[in-house]
Motif scaffolding. Structure first.
Motif, mmCIF file in Angstrom:
data_model
loop_
_atom_site.group_PDB
_atom_site.id
_atom_site.type_symbol
_atom_site.label_atom_id
_atom_site.label_comp_id
_atom_site.label_asym_id
_atom_site.label_seq_id
_atom_site.Cartn_x
_atom_site.Cartn_y
_atom_site.Cartn_z
ATOM 1 N N SER A 48 0.812 -1.229 0.000
ATOM 2 C CA SER A 48 0.000 0.000 0.000
ATOM 3 C C SER A 48 0.834 1.263 0.000
ATOM 4 C CB SER A 48 -0.919 0.017 1.228
ATOM 5 O OG SER A 48 -1.744 -1.120 1.268
ATOM 6 N N PHE A 49 2.051 1.197 0.596
ATOM 7 C CA PHE A 49 2.822 2.428 0.792
ATOM 8 C C PHE A 49 4.264 2.338 0.295
ATOM 9 C CE2 PHE A 49 -0.565 2.398 4.007
ATOM 10 C CZ PHE A 49 -1.159 3.615 3.735
ATOM 11 N N GLY A 50 4.613 1.246 -0.374
ATOM 12 C CA GLY A 50 5.927 1.190 -1.011
ATOM 13 C C GLY A 50 6.949 0.326 -0.315
ATOM 14 N N SER A 51 6.932 0.285 1.015
ATOM 15 C CA SER A 51 7.845 -0.576 1.769
ATOM 16 C C SER A 51 7.272 -0.798 3.156
ATOM 17 C CB SER A 51 9.246 0.050 1.859
ATOM 18 O OG SER A 51 9.212 1.270 2.588
ATOM 19 N N ASP A 52 7.710 -1.884 3.788
ATOM 20 C CA ASP A 52 7.254 -2.182 5.146
ATOM 21 C C ASP A 52 7.993 -1.285 6.129
ATOM 22 O OD1 ASP A 52 5.590 -4.181 4.231
ATOM 23 O OD2 ASP A 52 7.039 -5.784 4.566
ATOM 24 N N GLY B 52 -1.841 7.464 15.763
ATOM 25 C CA GLY B 52 -2.088 8.177 14.517
ATOM 26 C C GLY B 52 -0.796 8.748 13.986
ATOM 27 N N TYR B 53 -0.619 10.055 14.117
ATOM 28 C CA TYR B 53 0.608 10.688 13.624
ATOM 29 C C TYR B 53 1.707 10.611 14.678
ATOM 30 C CZ TYR B 53 4.082 14.046 12.362
ATOM 31 O OH TYR B 53 5.291 14.631 12.074
ATOM 32 N N SER B 54 2.936 10.376 14.230
ATOM 33 C CA SER B 54 4.108 10.522 15.095
ATOM 34 C C SER B 54 5.259 11.040 14.249
ATOM 35 C CB SER B 54 4.497 9.189 15.743
ATOM 36 O OG SER B 54 5.088 8.325 14.795
ATOM 37 N N ASP B 55 6.260 11.626 14.887
ATOM 38 C CA ASP B 55 7.421 12.139 14.154
ATOM 39 C C ASP B 55 8.154 11.025 13.423
ATOM 40 O OD1 ASP B 55 7.023 14.788 14.801
ATOM 41 O OD2 ASP B 55 8.186 14.659 16.661
ATOM 42 N N ALA B 56 7.970 9.770 13.892
ATOM 43 C CA ALA B 56 8.633 8.643 13.246
ATOM 44 C C ALA B 56 8.145 8.443 11.810
ATOM 45 C CB ALA B 56 8.411 7.367 14.056
ATOM 46 N N LEU B 57 6.978 8.997 11.485
ATOM 47 C CA LEU B 57 6.482 8.883 10.112
ATOM 48 C C LEU B 57 7.390 9.610 9.125
ATOM 49 C CD1 LEU B 57 2.590 9.263 10.415
ATOM 50 C CD2 LEU B 57 3.897 7.208 9.864
ATOM 51 N N ARG B 58 8.210 10.534 9.623
ATOM 52 C CA ARG B 58 9.116 11.262 8.724
ATOM 53 C C ARG B 58 10.176 10.329 8.144
ATOM 54 N NH1 ARG B 58 7.941 16.388 8.706
ATOM 55 N NH2 ARG B 58 6.837 17.342 10.471
ATOM 56 N N GLU B 59 10.427 9.195 8.806
ATOM 57 C CA GLU B 59 11.393 8.215 8.296
ATOM 58 C C GLU B 59 10.700 7.116 7.513
ATOM 59 O OE1 GLU B 59 14.515 8.985 8.771
ATOM 60 O OE2 GLU B 59 13.838 10.712 9.954
ATOM 61 N N SER B 60 9.398 7.256 7.305
ATOM 62 C CA SER B 60 8.608 6.221 6.642
ATOM 63 C C SER B 60 8.623 6.415 5.133
ATOM 64 C CB SER B 60 7.171 6.279 7.158
ATOM 65 O OG SER B 60 6.460 7.346 6.572
ATOM 66 N N PRO B 61 8.047 5.481 4.389
ATOM 67 C CA PRO B 61 7.971 5.652 2.928
ATOM 68 C C PRO B 61 6.943 6.684 2.475
ATOM 69 C CG PRO B 61 6.901 3.609 3.591
ATOM 70 C CD PRO B 61 7.613 4.134 4.801
ATOM 71 N N LEU B 62 6.193 7.284 3.405
ATOM 72 C CA LEU B 62 5.219 8.300 3.035
ATOM 73 C C LEU B 62 5.921 9.531 2.467
ATOM 74 C CD1 LEU B 62 2.798 8.251 6.122
ATOM 75 C CD2 LEU B 62 2.459 7.140 3.901
ATOM 76 N N GLY C 70 -4.293 14.701 0.606
ATOM 77 C CA GLY C 70 -4.060 14.062 -0.678
ATOM 78 C C GLY C 70 -4.403 12.578 -0.635
ATOM 79 N N GLU C 71 -4.252 11.904 -1.758
ATOM 80 C CA GLU C 71 -4.667 10.512 -1.874
ATOM 81 C C GLU C 71 -3.915 9.594 -0.913
ATOM 82 O OE1 GLU C 71 -7.195 9.008 -3.449
ATOM 83 O OE2 GLU C 71 -7.834 11.073 -3.801
ATOM 84 N N GLU C 72 -2.631 9.819 -0.724
ATOM 85 C CA GLU C 72 -1.865 8.946 0.171
ATOM 86 C C GLU C 72 -2.309 9.124 1.618
ATOM 87 O OE1 GLU C 72 2.625 7.392 0.138
ATOM 88 O OE2 GLU C 72 2.458 9.507 0.737
ATOM 89 N N ALA C 73 -2.543 10.348 2.029
ATOM 90 C CA ALA C 73 -3.037 10.593 3.381
ATOM 91 C C ALA C 73 -4.435 10.019 3.561
ATOM 92 C CB ALA C 73 -3.030 12.087 3.688
ATOM 93 N N CYS D 26 -2.685 -0.452 11.281
ATOM 94 C CA CYS D 26 -2.107 -0.963 10.033
ATOM 95 C C CYS D 26 -3.020 -0.568 8.875
ATOM 96 C CB CYS D 26 -1.961 -2.480 10.116
ATOM 97 S SG CYS D 26 -1.166 -3.066 11.635
ATOM 98 N N PRO D 27 -2.874 0.647 8.346
ATOM 99 C CA PRO D 27 -3.865 1.200 7.424
ATOM 100 C C PRO D 27 -3.971 0.501 6.081
ATOM 101 C CG PRO D 27 -1.961 2.641 7.594
ATOM 102 C CD PRO D 27 -1.803 1.613 8.658
ATOM 103 N N GLY D 28 -2.961 -0.274 5.693
ATOM 104 C CA GLY D 28 -3.036 -0.933 4.398
ATOM 105 C C GLY D 28 -3.085 -2.446 4.474
ATOM 106 N N SER D 29 -3.052 -2.990 5.679
ATOM 107 C CA SER D 29 -2.928 -4.435 5.853
ATOM 108 C C SER D 29 -4.288 -5.120 5.980
ATOM 109 C CB SER D 29 -2.080 -4.739 7.095
ATOM 110 O OG SER D 29 -0.801 -4.167 6.993
#
Length: 625
Positions: A193-197, A205-215, A262-265, A459-462
């Motif tokens: 769903s998002f490019g990589s695990d 919900g949101y955390s600063d760790a998302l900045r290191e994610s594939p988003l 946007g669509e990804e969010a 797990c939004p895409g699982s």
């Protein structure tokens, strides 16, 4: 078996099939639960909470009902059993109805409860796992008593009579256990769903760790703004205009059009509402998201609508087996021989003797694996006794009763109760249920969770949109695992839906998908998702999974639809239509009244109890018995 299945451990011997202490219960078998209860394989062999594999709407629980809807009829043999009251459905509402009838109407009443499942409790089911001589308990459906501080008097009184003191939850809940181990919330983004695990620790919900994610960076910025929830996206609008906006679109559309996601969010947020409402953001009304405190409305100046709860939220009370303990307390109160004990603490570890449920001579009897297929007043006279036919073990039987309380699915009634007027049948047919899957996975240990610092994940895409360690509760003689070296029950949730369709159509489509999804498919999805999430913590699905129980509920949360608009009754108190189908559907019919959550279009435990009380007190003097 392909190499990937072998790597995941699909070939490993675990507690995954439908066994009751060694007595196999397979679809098509001639040895059915009723025979087990009566000693065909020994009374000790029959203990449904220990069954694993496919539970909930298990094989054998729904086929007769489906055949009845499709027009099949049975010739019933008369048992010549006559009761003061027959209750159809032994879920919490049916059990509460029997209890209240004995308490308020006739203490020495002869009562029979009939249920299509191989265990009582309805959605309040208990799952047990045995590993290394130790029993671990999980919930198979209804998780907890929600907001007991705000319970209506009828429901609060019943809990009190059963010995449940909801104010004592902190005495049993190890609230500091997971934080003391450094475990926290997280989001798991999957590669499909998002490019990589990627496991992003922090807020659910949101955390600063998302900045290191594939988003994408823009997606992370949008989610940060959304969850900070400070911006008024409807600035400059009047109250009337604001209400018109939120009452006319879905939450997903609101987040797209007004919050600028946007669509990804939007893909990230799609499953955010599934855990609580069994529907995704695309069919979840924006007004309900606002009423429920979902992000996106924090800066909006809305007037508080009349009837919106305020205050502390009412808290929760969670037994280790969820509200199965409420059902067990009701059963033990009415049939004391079924289990020892007299408190809410000892009910947790009480071993029930199922051979006592349907014992000849008992004032209250519970007959399992018995699907009611015909319900009618004798001779068509609404003042007469009621004849009830049910199928068990591929054979039909009939009993009679002075009065009947229906505590099953309203949508079945038009197919089995010919006495019902056409208008009432039409109202009953507007009941719709949301499908749910609660899965419990027995882990040999939870060291991977400790290493990763993880307690639960969105797990939004699982396949499973949520994964969490069980709520840490010890009661009576039951001790929750304190060390990551001990076995643990993991809770996973999946909602089968068809995004893009109206909500009621999604429920129907999801139900069909659910009933055609094999246990092997569930097991493979479990192993693959956990392996991808937890492998960085040393998890190995083939090695670490010791048991799996999939509780599928093809008929889960109770809702109603409006025939004209297709709108779903998310909150009955906010229903905007003049017709209230659930009220028309529950009107007394001679010596038959209607309980269950369909009667209130509200799937909560307190509603189940309230509807039981209403149904009992709606009964007239009754037919001569």
């Amino acid at each position: 078996m392909n190499p990937e299945d072998k790597r995941l451990g699909m070939h490993r011997r675990i507690s995954r099939r439908d066994f009751l202490n060694g007595a196999g219960i397979a679809l098509g078998t001639t040895l059915l639960p009723l025979q087990l209860l009566h000693g065909a394989a020994g009374a000790d062999a029959y203990y449904p909470p220990a069954a694993s594999g496919m539970r909930g709407a298990h094989p054998g629980s729904f086929e007769v009902a489906h055949a009845t809807v499709q027009g099949q009829r049975w010739r019933a043999a008369n048992t010549f059993e006559n009761y003061d009251l027959v209750v159809v459905g032994a879920g919490i509402s049916g059990l509460a109805a029997a209890y209240i009838y004995r308490r308020d109407v006739k203490p020495d009443a002869r009562i029979l409860l009939l249920d299509n499942h191989d265990d009582f409790g309805g959605h309040a089911k208990r799952n047990e796992f045995c590993i290394g001589g130790r029993t671990l308990i999980g919930f198979g459906g209804t998780q907890y008593i929600e907001a007991p501080n705000h319970y209506p008097a009828v429901a609060a009184d019943l809990l009190r009579e059963l010995g449940i003191d909801a104010s004592r939850f902190s005495d049993y809940h190890h609230g500091s256990l997971y934080p003391s181990l450094g475990l926290q919330e997280a989001c798991f983004l999957d590669r499909d769903s998002f490019g990589s695990d990627h496991l992003a620790l922090g807020s659910y919900g949101y955390s600063d760790a998302l900045r290191e994610s594939p988003l994408a960076a823009s997606t992370v910025t949008e989610l940060k703004r959304l969850f900070e929830d400070k911006q008024d996206y409807l600035a400059g609008m009047s109250q009337a205009q604001r209400r018109q906006v939120v009452q006319s679109i879905s939450w997903r559309e609101y987040l797209r059009k007004y919050a600028g996601l946007g669509e990804e969010a939007l893909r990230f947020m799609q499953k955010w509402t599934e855990g609580e409402w069994a529907i995704g953001a695309d069919a979840f009304p924006a007004w309900l998201a606002w009423e429920g405190g979902y992000p996106g409305f924090g800066g909006a100046a809305f007037e508080v609508a009349e009837g919106v709860p305020t205050g502390d939220g009412g808290g929760i009370f969670h037994f280790p087996d969820g509200n199965a303990s409420v059902a067990r307390l009701l059963v033990r109160n009415m049939i004391p021989e079924v289990a020892p004990g007299n408190s809410m603490e000892d009910i947790v570890t009480a071993r029930f003797d199922y051979s006592q449920l349907d014992r000849p001579g008992s004032d209250t009897r519970i007959r399992l694996s018995s699907t009611v297929v015909d319900l009618r007043h004798r001779g068509g006279d609404l003042n007469a006794e009621v004849d009830i036919s049910y199928v068990s073990g591929n054979e039909a039987h009939s009993v009679s009763a002075a009065q009947v309380i229906w505590a099953g699915y309203n949508a079945m009634l038009p197919h089995i109760c010919p006495d019902t007027p056409a208008a009432q049948k039409a109202a009953q047919g507007q009941s719709v249920r949301a499908p749910l899957v609660y899965t419990n996975v027995l882990l040999r240990n939870w060291k991977s969770f400790e290493k990763l610092g993880l307690a639960r994940a969105y797990c939004p895409g699982s396949f499973f949109q949520s994964v969490r360690l069980s709520r840490p509760v010890s009661m009576g003689g039951y001790q929750f695992p304190q060390s990551p070296d001990e076995p643990m029950v993991l809770n996973l949730q999946h909602i089968p839906l068809a995004p893009g369709l109206p909500a009621a159509e999604q429920f129907r489509a999801g139900r069909q998908t659910l009933l055609t999804t094999s246990f092997d498919s569930f097991e493979r999805a479990i192993r693959e998702q956990l392996d991808r999430m937890l492998a960085p913590g040393g998890f190995d699905a083939a090695r670490d999974i010791a048991g799996i129980t999939v509780n599928r509920w093809s008929h889960g949360y109770a809702f109603t639809t409006d025939a004209a608009s297709g709108e779903v009754s998310w909150y009955p108190e906010y229903w905007q239509h003049a017709n209230r189908p659930w009220e028309a559907a529950r009107q007394p019919l001679g010596n038959i009244t209607f309980a269950g959550t369909d009667a209130s279009s509200n799937g909560m435990t307190e509603s189940a109890i309230e509807e039981a009380h209403r149904a009992v007190h709606a009964l007239g003097p009754g037919a001569a018995s």
